[in-house]
Design a protein around this motif. Structure first.
Motif, PDB file in Angstrom:
ATOM      1  N   ILE A   1       0.852  -1.197   0.000  1.00 15.05           N
ATOM      2  CA  ILE A   1       0.000   0.000   0.000  1.00 15.05           C
ATOM      3  C   ILE A   1       0.884   1.242   0.000  1.00 15.05           C
ATOM      4  N   MET A   2       1.890   1.243   0.868  1.00 14.53           N
ATOM      5  CA  MET A   2       2.729   2.435   0.999  1.00 14.53           C
ATOM      6  C   MET A   2       3.558   2.679  -0.261  1.00 14.53           C
ATOM      7  N   ARG A   3       3.852   1.597  -0.988  1.00 17.49           N
ATOM      8  CA  ARG A   3       4.629   1.780  -2.223  1.00 17.49           C
ATOM      9  C   ARG A   3       3.739   1.966  -3.439  1.00 17.49           C
ATOM     10  N   GLY A   4       2.425   1.818  -3.225  1.00 20.35           N
ATOM     11  CA  GLY A   4       1.513   1.934  -4.369  1.00 20.35           C
ATOM     12  C   GLY A   4       1.683   0.802  -5.358  1.00 20.35           C
ATOM     13  N   ASP A   5       2.127  -0.340  -4.880  1.00 18.78           N
ATOM     14  CA  ASP A   5       2.353  -1.474  -5.774  1.00 18.78           C
ATOM     15  C   ASP A   5       1.066  -2.289  -5.886  1.00 18.78           C
ATOM     16  N   ILE A   6       0.204  -1.857  -6.817  1.00 17.05           N
ATOM     17  CA  ILE A   6      -1.122  -2.446  -6.921  1.00 17.05           C
ATOM     18  C   ILE A   6      -1.065  -3.907  -7.356  1.00 17.05           C
ATOM     19  N   ALA A   7      -0.138  -4.207  -8.284  1.00 21.36           N
ATOM     20  CA  ALA A   7      -0.060  -5.585  -8.767  1.00 21.36           C
ATOM     21  C   ALA A   7       0.271  -6.539  -7.628  1.00 21.36           C
ATOM     22  N   ARG A   8       1.251  -6.161  -6.833  1.00 21.42           N
ATOM     23  CA  ARG A   8       1.633  -7.045  -5.719  1.00 21.42           C
ATOM     24  C   ARG A   8       0.581  -7.058  -4.620  1.00 21.42           C
ATOM     25  N   LEU A   9      -0.054  -5.903  -4.398  1.00 25.83           N
ATOM     26  CA  LEU A   9      -1.096  -5.857  -3.374  1.00 25.83           C
ATOM     27  C   LEU A   9      -2.173  -6.879  -3.709  1.00 25.83           C
ATOM     28  N   GLY A  10      -2.482  -6.986  -5.012  1.00 26.27           N
ATOM     29  CA  GLY A  10      -3.516  -7.913  -5.451  1.00 26.27           C
ATOM     30  C   GLY A  10      -3.171  -9.363  -5.173  1.00 26.27           C
ATOM     31  N   ARG A  11      -1.863  -9.703  -5.248  1.00 22.48           N
ATOM     32  CA  ARG A  11      -1.553 -11.127  -5.111  1.00 22.48           C
ATOM     33  C   ARG A  11      -0.831 -11.505  -3.822  1.00 22.48           C
ATOM     34  N   CYS A  12      -0.454 -10.493  -3.005  1.00 23.99           N
ATOM     35  CA  CYS A  12       0.369 -10.849  -1.845  1.00 23.99           C
ATOM     36  C   CYS A  12      -0.390 -11.602  -0.763  1.00 23.99           C
ATOM     37  N   THR A  13      -1.726 -11.572  -0.823  1.00 20.45           N
ATOM     38  CA  THR A  13      -2.456 -12.333   0.199  1.00 20.45           C
ATOM     39  C   THR A  13      -2.892 -13.704  -0.301  1.00 20.45           C
ATOM     40  N   SER A  14      -2.615 -14.032  -1.567  1.00 18.90           N
ATOM     41  CA  SER A  14      -3.032 -15.361  -2.048  1.00 18.90           C
ATOM     42  C   SER A  14      -2.252 -16.426  -1.306  1.00 18.90           C
ATOM     43  N   ILE A  15      -2.957 -17.474  -0.954  1.00 25.14           N
ATOM     44  CA  ILE A  15      -2.280 -18.536  -0.212  1.00 25.14           C
ATOM     45  C   ILE A  15      -1.389 -19.351  -1.129  1.00 25.14           C
ATOM     46  N   CYS A  16      -1.769 -19.397  -2.421  1.00 22.95           N
ATOM     47  CA  CYS A  16      -0.996 -20.207  -3.360  1.00 22.95           C
ATOM     48  C   CYS A  16      -0.778 -19.400  -4.626  1.00 22.95           C
ATOM     49  N   THR A  17       0.453 -19.353  -5.101  1.00 21.00           N
ATOM     50  CA  THR A  17       0.710 -18.641  -6.351  1.00 21.00           C
ATOM     51  C   THR A  17       1.406 -19.586  -7.307  1.00 21.00           C
ATOM     52  N   GLN A  18       1.220 -19.321  -8.572  1.00 17.63           N
ATOM     53  CA  GLN A  18       1.874 -20.157  -9.560  1.00 17.63           C
ATOM     54  C   GLN A  18       2.136 -19.333 -10.797  1.00 17.63           C
ATOM     55  N   GLY A  19       3.367 -19.297 -11.202  1.00 20.54           N
ATOM     56  CA  GLY A  19       3.715 -18.626 -12.448  1.00 20.54           C
ATOM     57  C   GLY A  19       3.360 -19.575 -13.568  1.00 20.54           C
ATOM     58  N   GLU A  20       3.640 -19.174 -14.810  1.00 23.57           N
ATOM     59  CA  GLU A  20       3.176 -19.960 -15.936  1.00 23.57           C
ATOM     60  C   GLU A  20       3.627 -21.420 -15.886  1.00 23.57           C
ATOM     61  N   ASP A  21       4.939 -21.615 -15.833  1.00 27.11           N
ATOM     62  CA  ASP A  21       5.358 -23.018 -15.795  1.00 27.11           C
ATOM     63  C   ASP A  21       6.241 -23.266 -14.583  1.00 27.11           C
TER      64      ASP A  21
END
Lengths: 114, 350
Positions: free
Chosen positions: B181-201
């Motif tokens: 929030i403080m950095r205005g990093d909207i992309a990361r804000l959107g995904r930083c609370t996901s319990i599981c992340t996966q890049g393409e491969d």
């Protein structure tokens, strides 16, 4: 000689680094808060030593470096857990807990990387 | 004060006040609810399938040590059918990581799990010690963070695992929400609370301790007498995170639910589709093939900077008046050759 309380004090989670890298200490703590520490309350009865006093005493007598990592606003820095005889101090009145001889007090820092 | 009874079993003496709920509970009930909550987090998110090979990112610190212990316990209790591994990254920090890796090696025996250690040296040709001697202490956490993320993926690939679990706890996630929030990093804000992340491969990554308070993790380790390592990194502090952290700890002292509340706020943020569309799409890095949002991935961009700096040092020292000792010149030259050669032996997982 004034009465003292024999306590076992332990540091963990990295906090021991501020105390000469020694985890476990046996100390003799004055049983009452010296009148110099008590703001003039009008009463002359000595106040029994509690954990708030212990924290100050440790800072003045045992701590070797970086006091700001241990004490903040008259208590331990937020993020430091305190146990009184293996019980969370939040169940024992925190800083107001009155110490007795034989008590074991543990301070654990949670502020180090995991 | 009179001893208090456990709010769950109503019988044994309470030893802990839970920060999340304010409930006072005894030791056995604490172990039980802590483990059950992690189990619920895992099953509700459907993190694993029977037969999955799962690597636990292990630093030897409190979070990953407790995670390894709890994962082993739950895998046995609930027959997850997982094959568990310990995966450690050796950043090459003398006096810090070498000590914590000893803890991980003990955990390998205590928990009976295979251990893989992968070093920055073998992956990137640089240890953190050398990076810091080149760029100084400022910003070195950026290098370490970017390199570690990629290193875990590459290590997971070498272990042929399907999944990496890390010890990120509720406090860590709340901190990250605040920082984004403080950095205005909207992309990361959107995904930083996901319990599981996966890049393409890339391999799936999850955080089973997403809702576990740091206080409870430390208390769990204390009462279970788990063997963990706790020393601040000698190159620390990530100043920005440090501020977010003290702020969060102050909030927690005033109102313990603050941590879970901030995570909840983070989860409730939704990034509009048109904003998402404007964000960069994923591609692969020209140099190493890792997923990237630019032509070069973050790690390779940092590496190129380090190498450029090294070349400049070599050139300026070779052009130096003869006063400079030949031995020094040879040393610089050798370190350049070593760096270039070790880059070639980089483990590439594709």
């Amino acid at each position: 000689m004034a009465a003292t309380l024999n306590l076992k004090v332990e540091f963990g989670g990295g906090l021991e680094l501020l105390f000469d890298n020694v985890r476990s200490h046996r100390i003799a703590l004055p049983a009452h808060v010296p009148s110099s520490r008590v703001p003039d309350s009008g009463s002359r009865t000595p106040r029994p030593a509690n954990i708030t006093f212990l924290i100050h005493w440790l800072k003045d007598n045992l701590l070797k470096e970086r006091a700001e990592l241990f004490v903040e606003n008259e208590t331990v820095r937020p993020g430091i857990l305190v146990l009184v005889n293996d019980t969370d101090w939040e169940l024992e009145g925190e800083g107001d807990y009155e110490l007795k001889s034989g008590d074991e007090i543990v301070f654990i820092s949670t502020l180090h990387g995991g | 004060m009179a001893p208090k009874h456990c709010g769950l079993c109503q019988d044994a003496r309470a030893i802990l006040k839970r920060p999340k709920t304010g409930q006072q509970i005894c030791k056995d009930c604490f172990f039980y609810v802590f483990e059950e909550e992690v189990h619920n987090t895992i099953t509700e998110a459907g993190l694993f399938r029977p037969g999955d090979r799962v690597a636990i990112g292990a630093s030897g610190g409190k979070d990953s040590t407790v995670l390894a212990y709890v994962m082993k316990t739950l895998n046995e209790r609930y027959n997850y059918g997982l094959e568990l591994f310990l995966l450690s990254i050796d950043e090459g920090i003398t006096g810090y990581r070498d000590d914590s890796l000893k803890t991980v090696k003990r955990n390998q025996v205590q928990y009976d799990m295979p251990l893989k250690i992968l070093s920055y040296e073998e992956l990137y040709g640089w240890t953190m010690d050398r990076i810091v001697s080149s760029i100084g202490k400022k910003n070195n956490c950026t290098f370490c963070g970017v390199f570690r993320r990629q290193a875990l993926d590459r290590g997971a690939c070498a272990l042929k695992v399907d999944h990496i679990v890390t010890g990120h706890n509720a406090d860590d996630i709340a901190e990250t929400v605040l920082m984004n929030i403080m950095r205005g990093d909207i992309a990361r804000l959107g995904r930083c609370t996901s319990i599981c992340t996966q890049g393409e491969d890339t391999i799936r990554r999850s955080k089973p301790f997403k809702y576990a308070y740091e206080k409870e993790i430390v208390m769990y380790a204390y009462f279970k007498k788990l063997d963990y390592f706790s020393t601040e990194c000698i190159y620390s502090p990530d100043a920005y995170r440090g501020h977010a952290r003290s702020f969060l700890k102050d909030l927690e002292a005033a109102r313990p639910s603050a941590i879970i509340d901030i995570i909840h706020s983070g989860e409730a943020f939704e990034v509009k589709e048109e904003i998402k569309a404007a964000q960069k799409t994923q591609r692969t890095c020209r140099r190493c093939g890792y997923m990237s949002s630019n032509e070069l991935c973050k790690a390779c961009t940092l590496l190129e900077g380090l190498e450029r700096r090294l070349r400049e040092t070599v050139i300026s020292s070779l052009l130096d008046p003869p006063a400079a000792r030949l031995a020094d010149k040879m040393l610089v030259l050798i370190s350049l050759i070593v760096t270039v050669l070790s880059r070639e032996s980089k483990i590439i997982c594709r």
